[in-house]
Scaffold this motif. Sequence first.
Motif, mmCIF file in Angstrom:
data_model
loop_
_atom_site.group_PDB
_atom_site.id
_atom_site.type_symbol
_atom_site.label_atom_id
_atom_site.label_comp_id
_atom_site.label_asym_id
_atom_site.label_seq_id
_atom_site.Cartn_x
_atom_site.Cartn_y
_atom_site.Cartn_z
ATOM 1 N N ILE A 1 7.818 11.807 -18.149
ATOM 2 C CA ILE A 1 7.697 10.402 -17.758
ATOM 3 C C ILE A 1 6.233 10.141 -17.419
ATOM 4 C CG2 ILE A 1 8.456 8.623 -16.162
ATOM 5 C CD1 ILE A 1 10.954 10.349 -15.655
ATOM 6 N N ARG A 2 5.559 9.393 -18.271
ATOM 7 C CA ARG A 2 4.117 9.227 -18.145
ATOM 8 C C ARG A 2 3.667 8.315 -17.005
ATOM 9 N NH1 ARG A 2 1.441 11.258 -22.716
ATOM 10 N NH2 ARG A 2 2.887 11.751 -24.387
ATOM 11 N N SER A 3 4.469 7.349 -16.659
ATOM 12 C CA SER A 3 3.982 6.374 -15.685
ATOM 13 C C SER A 3 4.738 6.410 -14.361
ATOM 14 C CB SER A 3 4.034 4.966 -16.289
ATOM 15 O OG SER A 3 5.355 4.648 -16.652
ATOM 16 N N LEU A 4 4.962 7.603 -13.839
ATOM 17 C CA LEU A 4 5.574 7.726 -12.519
ATOM 18 C C LEU A 4 4.596 7.246 -11.450
ATOM 19 C CD1 LEU A 4 7.329 11.215 -12.467
ATOM 20 C CD2 LEU A 4 8.400 8.972 -12.363
ATOM 21 N N LEU A 5 5.106 6.511 -10.496
ATOM 22 C CA LEU A 5 4.293 6.053 -9.380
ATOM 23 C C LEU A 5 4.935 6.497 -8.084
ATOM 24 C CD1 LEU A 5 3.641 2.369 -10.479
ATOM 25 C CD2 LEU A 5 2.052 4.288 -10.636
ATOM 26 N N LEU A 6 4.116 6.608 -7.057
ATOM 27 C CA LEU A 6 4.629 6.875 -5.725
ATOM 28 C C LEU A 6 4.396 5.647 -4.859
ATOM 29 C CD1 LEU A 6 3.492 10.513 -4.839
ATOM 30 C CD2 LEU A 6 5.800 9.697 -5.180
ATOM 31 N N ALA A 7 5.406 5.307 -4.087
ATOM 32 C CA ALA A 7 5.253 4.288 -3.064
ATOM 33 C C ALA A 7 5.291 5.011 -1.723
ATOM 34 C CB ALA A 7 6.366 3.263 -3.144
ATOM 35 N N VAL A 8 4.371 4.661 -0.861
ATOM 36 C CA VAL A 8 4.310 5.256 0.466
ATOM 37 C C VAL A 8 4.347 4.114 1.474
ATOM 38 C CG1 VAL A 8 2.960 6.683 2.049
ATOM 39 C CG2 VAL A 8 2.997 7.227 -0.397
ATOM 40 N N ASN A 9 5.344 4.169 2.338
ATOM 41 C CA ASN A 9 5.532 3.124 3.342
ATOM 42 C C ASN A 9 5.597 1.735 2.702
ATOM 43 O OD1 ASN A 9 5.525 5.129 5.345
ATOM 44 N ND2 ASN A 9 3.307 5.094 5.398
ATOM 45 N N ASN A 10 6.379 1.654 1.629
ATOM 46 C CA ASN A 10 6.674 0.395 0.927
ATOM 47 C C ASN A 10 5.494 -0.218 0.184
ATOM 48 O OD1 ASN A 10 9.430 0.341 1.757
ATOM 49 N ND2 ASN A 10 8.734 -0.309 3.783
ATOM 50 N N GLU A 11 4.480 0.570 -0.125
ATOM 51 C CA GLU A 11 3.356 0.091 -0.923
ATOM 52 C C GLU A 11 3.006 1.141 -1.965
ATOM 53 O OE1 GLU A 11 -0.065 -1.255 1.184
ATOM 54 O OE2 GLU A 11 1.112 -2.245 2.731
ATOM 55 N N TYR A 12 2.644 0.680 -3.174
ATOM 56 C CA TYR A 12 2.195 1.630 -4.190
ATOM 57 C C TYR A 12 0.981 2.378 -3.665
ATOM 58 C CZ TYR A 12 5.376 -0.443 -7.530
ATOM 59 O OH TYR A 12 6.503 -0.869 -8.173
ATOM 60 N N ALA A 13 0.950 3.690 -3.909
ATOM 61 C CA ALA A 13 -0.086 4.545 -3.329
ATOM 62 C C ALA A 13 -1.108 4.979 -4.377
ATOM 63 C CB ALA A 13 0.554 5.775 -2.701
ATOM 64 N N GLU A 14 -2.352 5.089 -3.962
ATOM 65 C CA GLU A 14 -3.415 5.639 -4.793
ATOM 66 C C GLU A 14 -3.203 7.149 -4.926
ATOM 67 O OE1 GLU A 14 -5.831 3.870 -6.304
ATOM 68 O OE2 GLU A 14 -4.902 2.050 -5.496
ATOM 69 N N GLN A 15 -3.819 7.761 -5.956
ATOM 70 C CA GLN A 15 -3.630 9.192 -6.228
ATOM 71 C C GLN A 15 -4.163 10.097 -5.127
ATOM 72 O OE1 GLN A 15 -5.511 9.788 -10.000
ATOM 73 N NE2 GLN A 15 -3.650 9.323 -11.136
ATOM 74 N N ASP A 16 -5.157 9.652 -4.383
ATOM 75 C CA ASP A 16 -5.792 10.522 -3.394
ATOM 76 C C ASP A 16 -5.332 10.260 -1.962
ATOM 77 O OD1 ASP A 16 -6.967 8.050 -3.165
ATOM 78 O OD2 ASP A 16 -9.022 8.793 -3.153
ATOM 79 N N LEU A 17 -4.260 9.489 -1.791
ATOM 80 C CA LEU A 17 -3.754 9.206 -0.448
ATOM 81 C C LEU A 17 -3.196 10.483 0.175
ATOM 82 C CD1 LEU A 17 -3.009 7.040 1.714
ATOM 83 C CD2 LEU A 17 -0.765 6.961 0.602
ATOM 84 N N VAL A 18 -3.623 10.803 1.376
ATOM 85 C CA VAL A 18 -3.124 11.977 2.091
ATOM 86 C C VAL A 18 -1.814 11.597 2.770
ATOM 87 C CG1 VAL A 18 -3.592 13.641 3.921
ATOM 88 C CG2 VAL A 18 -5.448 12.871 2.434
ATOM 89 N N LEU A 19 -0.789 12.396 2.523
ATOM 90 C CA LEU A 19 0.550 12.105 3.022
ATOM 91 C C LEU A 19 0.798 12.710 4.394
ATOM 92 C CD1 LEU A 19 2.426 12.833 -0.300
ATOM 93 C CD2 LEU A 19 2.007 10.582 0.717
#
Length: 80
Positions: free
Chosen positions: A47-65
């Motif tokens: 799946i090429r376009s998987l995204l992560l949402a963190v705390n109900n907002e789309y997250a950038e690739q370098d966001l520290v969880l």
Amino acid sequence: MKYTIALFGITKEIVGNSSITLEVSDTLTTDGLLTLLRAEYPKLAAIRSLLLAVNNEYAEQDLVLSERDEIALIPPVSGG
């Protein structure tokens, strides 16, 4: 660190559950989490376009969880 990830659509079907919990020794970024998920569930890599949402907002690739974050794996969506 323990991360709980909510799954939707095709990701839920691939994993076989509506959420998963990953326990790792270090803090992860969103990109690092996606890398781990794709290694654990190889069908996710297709799946090429998987995204992560963190705390109900789309997250950038370098966001520290954080363990307290609400994380969701968002597959591509189509409609008509």
